[in-house]
Design an enzyme around this catalytic site. Structure first.
Site, PDB file in Angstrom:
ATOM      1  N   ASP A 152      11.070   1.677 -27.784  1.00  9.98           N
ATOM      2  CA  ASP A 152      11.497   1.706 -29.176  1.00  9.98           C
ATOM      3  C   ASP A 152      10.657   2.674 -29.993  1.00  9.98           C
ATOM      4  OD1 ASP A 152      13.399  -0.252 -28.657  1.00  9.98           O
ATOM      5  OD2 ASP A 152      12.068  -1.902 -29.244  1.00  9.98           O
ATOM      6  N   TYR A 162       3.634  -3.846 -19.621  1.00 11.31           N
ATOM      7  CA  TYR A 162       3.320  -3.480 -21.001  1.00 11.31           C
ATOM      8  C   TYR A 162       1.994  -4.114 -21.410  1.00 11.31           C
ATOM      9  CZ  TYR A 162       8.059  -1.698 -21.846  1.00 11.31           C
ATOM     10  OH  TYR A 162       9.228  -0.978 -21.810  1.00 11.31           O
TER      11      TYR A 162
END
Length: 263
Positions: free
Chosen positions: A53, A107
């Protein structure tokens, strides 16, 4: 087919995926390939490990496509902006697909939470490990079951989360961080984790909003069949670029603290 490891600072970009009229990481890669005469538009066989994103950074985003032998990470960097650096590559089979062949994505999220209790955070996160339907932690409406591995540790005033799964539904990492932080600071009761993992929708004020995007890093993408070889010149260029960026932001943080201390 060749796969490239690409690191980038996500803050100047409107996400990874190419979009018209706004800067994106993929757009920067495609522009570099065009300037090098490799491909106009999307290269043959192209795929990426995932679409981060707006604001999200990466250390090991992976893109793969057909290209000439001379296209090394250093050659690709010659036309990329300093905030995007290729640093390693691997030869891949003709049918390799950077999205579908990834065994896992990992992540790391740096959450500033000096008032958070690490034990409460770890307990809340332990409930989220394993296979669950995360329909209350994503805007996606289907295919929301994931098998999640997760850890959290304290680094000074930060809770540092490491989350790994075969794939992630949209905003899952950022909503997990938001939920665990709320429990760890006492803003939400521990029982909220069980409620969120339950079958009923949790929406409105009781729902879980995503944490900000910019502290999120795509740290690793696993491909057991590939052997990535770092390009020494490209890796040095990447360390220099991101080291300078870190120093710049550390200086800005000191100035901001100096302002706050004088108010």
């Amino acid at each position: 087919m060749r796969a490239f490891r690409v690191a980038y600072d996500g803050r100047p970009f409107h996400g990874f995926q190419r979009q018209p009229d706004v800067p994106t990481v993929e757009g920067a890669v495609f522009d570099a390939l065009a300037d090098l005469g490799v491909a106009e538009g999307t290269p043959a066989g192209y795929a990426a490990a995932g679409r981060t994103d707006a604001g999200v950074s990466a250390a090991a985003q992976t893109v793969a496509f057909e290209c000439p032998d001379w296209l090394t990470p250093a050659a690709l960097n010659s036309e990329l902006p300093a905030s995007v650096r290729a640093w390693a590559s691997a030869e891949a089979a003709e049918d390799f697909h950077a999205t579908h062949d990834a065994a896992y994505r990992e992540y790391v999220y740096h959450c500033y939470a000096p008032d958070a209790d690490l034990d409460r955070a770890a307990e809340a996160l332990s409930e989220l490990r394993g296979e669950h339907d995360f329909h209350n932690l994503t805007p996606d409406d289907e295919n929301t079951v994931r098998d999640l591995r997760a850890e959290v540790r304290r680094e000074e005033g930060y809770l540092v989360y490491t989350l790994r799964a075969g794939g992630f539904v949209r905003e899952l990492v950022r909503r997990v961080v938001s939920l665990v932080r709320a429990v760890a600071t006492g803003d939400a009761p521990p029982g909220k984790v069980e409620t969120v993992l339950g079958p009923d929708p949790v929406e409105g004020p009781e729902g879980v909003a995503p944490a900000p995007a910019y502290p999120l890093l795509l740290a690793d993408v696993g491909y057991p069949e590939l052997e990535f070889e770092p390009d020494p010149d490209a890796a040095a260029s990447a360390r220099e670029a991101f080291g300078a960026l870190g120093a710049e932001r550390a200086t800005a943080a000191r100035v901001a603290r100096g302002i706050a201390d004088r108010l």
